[in-house]
Design an enzyme around this catalytic site. Structure first.
Site: not given
Ligand code: BG6
Ligand code: MG
Length: 225
Positions: A17-19, A25, A53, A122-123, A153, A177-178
């Site tokens: 996962d990224l964030d 971030t 998240k 990542s989402a 997710k 994943e967090d």
């Molecule tokens: C996820 C984050 O990785 O991405 C969420 O954990 C975030 O907090 C989601 O809402 C969507 O991100 P973005 O950058 O497309 O607004």
């Molecule tokens: Mg995350």
């Protein structure tokens, strides 16, 4: 490059996962959401933020409006989500290599040396921008982001797409994943998973605070148990 270490690792690929896993971030998403909620005189709590998240921007916006007891049209929600994204991207402006979370780049380097296949799942629709700012986008064979999936997710789509691209079976992948939504998505994909951070995460194979001092040897003990 051949491996200098000898680890009995029963997997072929890793999906990050990224964030909150690769990039520091998660607190920037929270800060931007708080600013939107503040306009409605609503305090978004840390616990509520945990539930955002791993969730897509659109779904997160709907959840916050619901918690705030607000009823907006689809168009109004889209406008608020766009405002949030503008704030978020402003906060991300100064991100650089040092904003990769502690230990994660060394761990990824070790994985690359052993020939494991690596992906980001990542989402976030901003995933590629953030990875470029961190100067680590080239470490991954594929980045599956929020622009490439229809279902958020805990649906497994993002991880299954990554595995499909890497040409490996889901059961041969480990996800890092967090978020609880992300752990559930990994389980739904039939993948092993490691929780990251100090939030209470249910149903992960193991959880680590961070990648500091983490290595493939530790991973192998966690997933072979
Ligand atoms: C996820 C984050 O990785 O991405 C969420 O954990 C975030 O907090 C989601 O809402 C969507 O991100 P973005 O950058 O497309 O607004
Ligand atoms: Mg995350």
């Amino acid at each position: 490059m051949s491996s200098a270490i000898n680890i009995n690792l029963d997997i072929k690929g890793l999906i990050f996962d990224l964030d909150g896993v690769i990039a520091d971030t998660a607190h920037l998403h929270y800060k931007a959401w708080c600013q939107i909620a503040c306009q409605w005189k609503f305090d978004l709590s840390v616990d509520q933020n945990e539930k955002l998240k791993g969730v897509s921007r659109k779904n997160a916006m709907q959840k916050i409006a619901k918690w705030a007891g607000k009823s907006f049209s689809e168009k109004e929600l889209e406008d608020f989500a766009e405002q949030k994204n503008t704030l978020y991207l402003d906060y991300c402006e100064s991100l650089s290599h040092k904003d990769a979370l502690p230990g994660v780049v060394s761990f990824i380097d070790e994985c690359r040396r052993t020939g494991l296949k690596l992906a980001v799942g990542s989402a976030s629709k901003n995933a590629k921008i953030i990875l470029q700012k961190l100067q680590i986008i080239d470490l991954f064979q594929i980045v599956v982001d929020g622009n490439m999936v229809e279902k958020s997710k805990p649906h497994p789509e993002v991880f299954l797409k990554a595995a499909q691209f890497l040409k490996i079976n889901p059961s041969d992948c480990v996800v890092f994943e967090d978020s609880q939504a992300g752990i559930q998505a990994a389980l739904n994909a039939g993948m092993k998973n490691i929780g990251i951070g100090s939030s209470d995460l249910l149903n992960c194979n193991a959880q680590i605070q961070s990648f500091e001092k983490y290595n493939l040897k530790k991973l192998s003990t966690q997933i072979n148990n």
